[in-house]
Design a protein around this motif. Structure first.
Motif, short mmCIF file in Angstrom:
data_model
loop_
_atom_site.label_atom_id
_atom_site.label_comp_id
_atom_site.label_asym_id
_atom_site.label_seq_id
_atom_site.Cartn_x
_atom_site.Cartn_y
_atom_site.Cartn_z
N VAL A 193 -23.03 -44.50 -23.69
CA VAL A 193 -23.55 -45.81 -24.04
C VAL A 193 -22.82 -46.30 -25.29
O VAL A 193 -22.56 -45.51 -26.21
CB VAL A 193 -25.08 -45.78 -24.28
N VAL A 194 -22.45 -47.56 -25.29
CA VAL A 194 -21.82 -48.20 -26.45
C VAL A 194 -22.84 -49.19 -27.01
O VAL A 194 -23.26 -50.11 -26.31
CB VAL A 194 -20.52 -48.92 -26.06
N ILE A 195 -23.25 -48.98 -28.25
CA ILE A 195 -24.24 -49.83 -28.91
C ILE A 195 -23.52 -50.68 -29.95
O ILE A 195 -22.86 -50.14 -30.85
CB ILE A 195 -25.36 -49.00 -29.56
N ALA A 196 -23.64 -52.00 -29.83
CA ALA A 196 -22.92 -52.91 -30.72
C ALA A 196 -23.89 -53.78 -31.50
O ALA A 196 -24.89 -54.25 -30.94
CB ALA A 196 -21.98 -53.80 -29.91
N GLY A 197 -23.59 -54.02 -32.77
CA GLY A 197 -24.35 -54.97 -33.57
C GLY A 197 -23.85 -56.38 -33.29
O GLY A 197 -22.64 -56.65 -33.37
N ALA A 198 -24.76 -57.28 -32.98
CA ALA A 198 -24.36 -58.64 -32.59
C ALA A 198 -23.59 -59.35 -33.69
O ALA A 198 -22.77 -60.22 -33.40
CB ALA A 198 -25.61 -59.44 -32.21
N THR A 203 -16.68 -53.76 -37.04
CA THR A 203 -16.24 -53.42 -35.68
C THR A 203 -16.89 -54.44 -34.74
O THR A 203 -17.96 -54.18 -34.17
CB THR A 203 -16.62 -51.98 -35.28
N PRO A 204 -16.28 -55.60 -34.57
CA PRO A 204 -16.90 -56.70 -33.83
C PRO A 204 -17.14 -56.37 -32.35
O PRO A 204 -16.70 -55.34 -31.84
CB PRO A 204 -15.88 -57.84 -33.98
N LEU A 205 -17.83 -57.28 -31.67
CA LEU A 205 -18.23 -57.06 -30.30
C LEU A 205 -17.04 -56.77 -29.39
O LEU A 205 -17.16 -55.97 -28.45
CB LEU A 205 -19.01 -58.28 -29.78
N ASP A 206 -15.89 -57.39 -29.65
CA ASP A 206 -14.75 -57.13 -28.77
C ASP A 206 -14.28 -55.68 -28.87
O ASP A 206 -13.75 -55.13 -27.90
CB ASP A 206 -13.60 -58.11 -29.04
N HIS A 207 -14.50 -55.03 -30.02
CA HIS A 207 -14.19 -53.60 -30.13
C HIS A 207 -15.11 -52.79 -29.23
O HIS A 207 -14.67 -51.84 -28.56
CB HIS A 207 -14.36 -53.14 -31.58
N ALA A 208 -16.39 -53.16 -29.21
CA ALA A 208 -17.35 -52.47 -28.35
C ALA A 208 -17.01 -52.69 -26.88
O ALA A 208 -17.14 -51.78 -26.05
CB ALA A 208 -18.76 -52.94 -28.65
N GLU A 209 -16.57 -53.89 -26.55
CA GLU A 209 -16.22 -54.18 -25.15
C GLU A 209 -15.02 -53.36 -24.70
O GLU A 209 -14.98 -52.89 -23.55
CB GLU A 209 -15.94 -55.67 -25.00
N ILE A 210 -14.05 -53.16 -25.58
CA ILE A 210 -12.90 -52.31 -25.22
C ILE A 210 -13.37 -50.90 -24.90
O ILE A 210 -12.92 -50.28 -23.92
CB ILE A 210 -11.87 -52.31 -26.37
N LEU A 211 -14.29 -50.37 -25.71
CA LEU A 211 -14.83 -49.03 -25.44
C LEU A 211 -15.59 -49.01 -24.11
O LEU A 211 -15.39 -48.13 -23.27
CB LEU A 211 -15.76 -48.61 -26.57
N ALA A 212 -16.49 -49.98 -23.93
CA ALA A 212 -17.34 -49.98 -22.74
C ALA A 212 -16.55 -50.20 -21.46
O ALA A 212 -16.87 -49.62 -20.42
CB ALA A 212 -18.43 -51.04 -22.89
N TRP A 213 -15.53 -51.06 -21.52
CA TRP A 213 -14.72 -51.31 -20.33
C TRP A 213 -13.71 -50.19 -20.09
O TRP A 213 -13.31 -49.96 -18.95
CB TRP A 213 -13.98 -52.64 -20.48
N GLY A 214 -13.32 -49.49 -21.15
CA GLY A 214 -12.31 -48.44 -21.00
C GLY A 214 -12.87 -47.09 -20.58
O GLY A 214 -12.17 -46.31 -19.93
N ILE A 215 -14.11 -46.80 -20.94
CA ILE A 215 -14.73 -45.52 -20.59
C ILE A 215 -15.42 -45.66 -19.24
O ILE A 215 -16.31 -46.50 -19.09
CB ILE A 215 -15.73 -45.07 -21.68
#
Length: 249
Positions: A193-198, A203-215
């Motif tokens: 699970v990737v938990i992102a602060g809005a 580490t902005p949301l696009d960083h979290a999206e890279i993790l979530a889409w890449g894993i």
């Protein structure tokens, strides 16, 4: 290598959950989540190299991950779930790549596969070596919390920063400068699970999206708050983490 400073809480017979903190904080970063976690799980909180009594490591995030794996060995722990914030999350990614047999699941909170250009990290390391951490406290608070936040997390962070060795902090900055796991995210083979602060600017949301889409198969959960969302918005972070752990136990 000396053992990382750490603390165990919860029933000895419970499955182990390792909790990694962020740069500039200590194992107390996870204190708001402990009431919900240290019961169903045996929580193992550790301090980053150069933080709160842990010896500094002048090396890479991979070396930090190896130190955590070594801590598991020293404590006789075979496998564990892992959750980490920021640098602690990067250590989790490195553990999943280097020691996948040691982990059962992965939670990456307010973190990244690459923390921006190396230059600013090297500049921050040089500044901390020159003047220490105290002059940077205001900048940290602005980046780690949303504008106007004046909750107990501010006092907690100020206290944690006093327990950080400047040289150890600088070495962590240099490790972050060199970290880039983007091309290997597809090799992470753990329930994640990737938990992102809005409102996270570190580490902005696009960083979290890279993790979530890449894993493969990773879930993305966006919660209120900034970089230290677990302090600013402890309820939503705890809920997301507990749901993930219960689903993947």
């Amino acid at each position: 290598m000396s053992e990382l400073n750490h603390r165990l809480d919860g029933p000895e017979e419970a499955p182990v959950l390792v909790l990694g903190p962020s740069l500039g904080t200590t194992l107390d970063l996870w204190r708001p989540q402990l009431p919900a976690l240290a019961g169903p799980w045996r929580t193992l909180r550790f301090d980053l190299p150069g933080h709160n009594g842990s010896p500094a490591i002048h090396g890479s995030i991979a070396d930090f991950a190896d130190a955590v794996a070594g801590l598991l060995d020293q404590l006789g722990i075979g496998r564990a779930a892992y959750a980490g914030v920021s640098l602690g999350g990067a250590i989790g990614t490195a553990l999943a790549l280097r020691h996948p047999d040691r982990l059962t699941s992965l939670a990456l909170c307010c973190t990244s596969a690459r923390f921006g250009d190396p230059g600013p990290w090297h500049e921050r390391a040089a500044r901390v070596r020159a003047v220490g951490l105290e002059p940077l406290t205001g900048m940290f608070l602005e980046r780690w919390f949303t504008a106007g936040y004046a909750g107990p997390g501010v006092a907690a962070v100020r206290d944690m920063l006093r327990r950080i060795d400047p040289e150890g902090y600088a070495a962590c900055c240099e490790a972050l400068a060199a970290f880039d796991a983007r091309d290997r995210l597809g090799d992470v083979a753990l329930p994640t699970v990737v938990i992102a602060g809005a409102e996270d600017v570190a580490t902005p949301l696009d960083h979290a999206e890279i993790l979530a889409w890449g894993i493969p198969g990773a879930e993305l959960v966006v919660v209120p708050g900034a970089h230290l969302a677990g302090l600013e918005s402890p309820g939503p972070v705890t809920e997301a983490l507990v749901r993930h752990l219960e689903r993947t136990a």
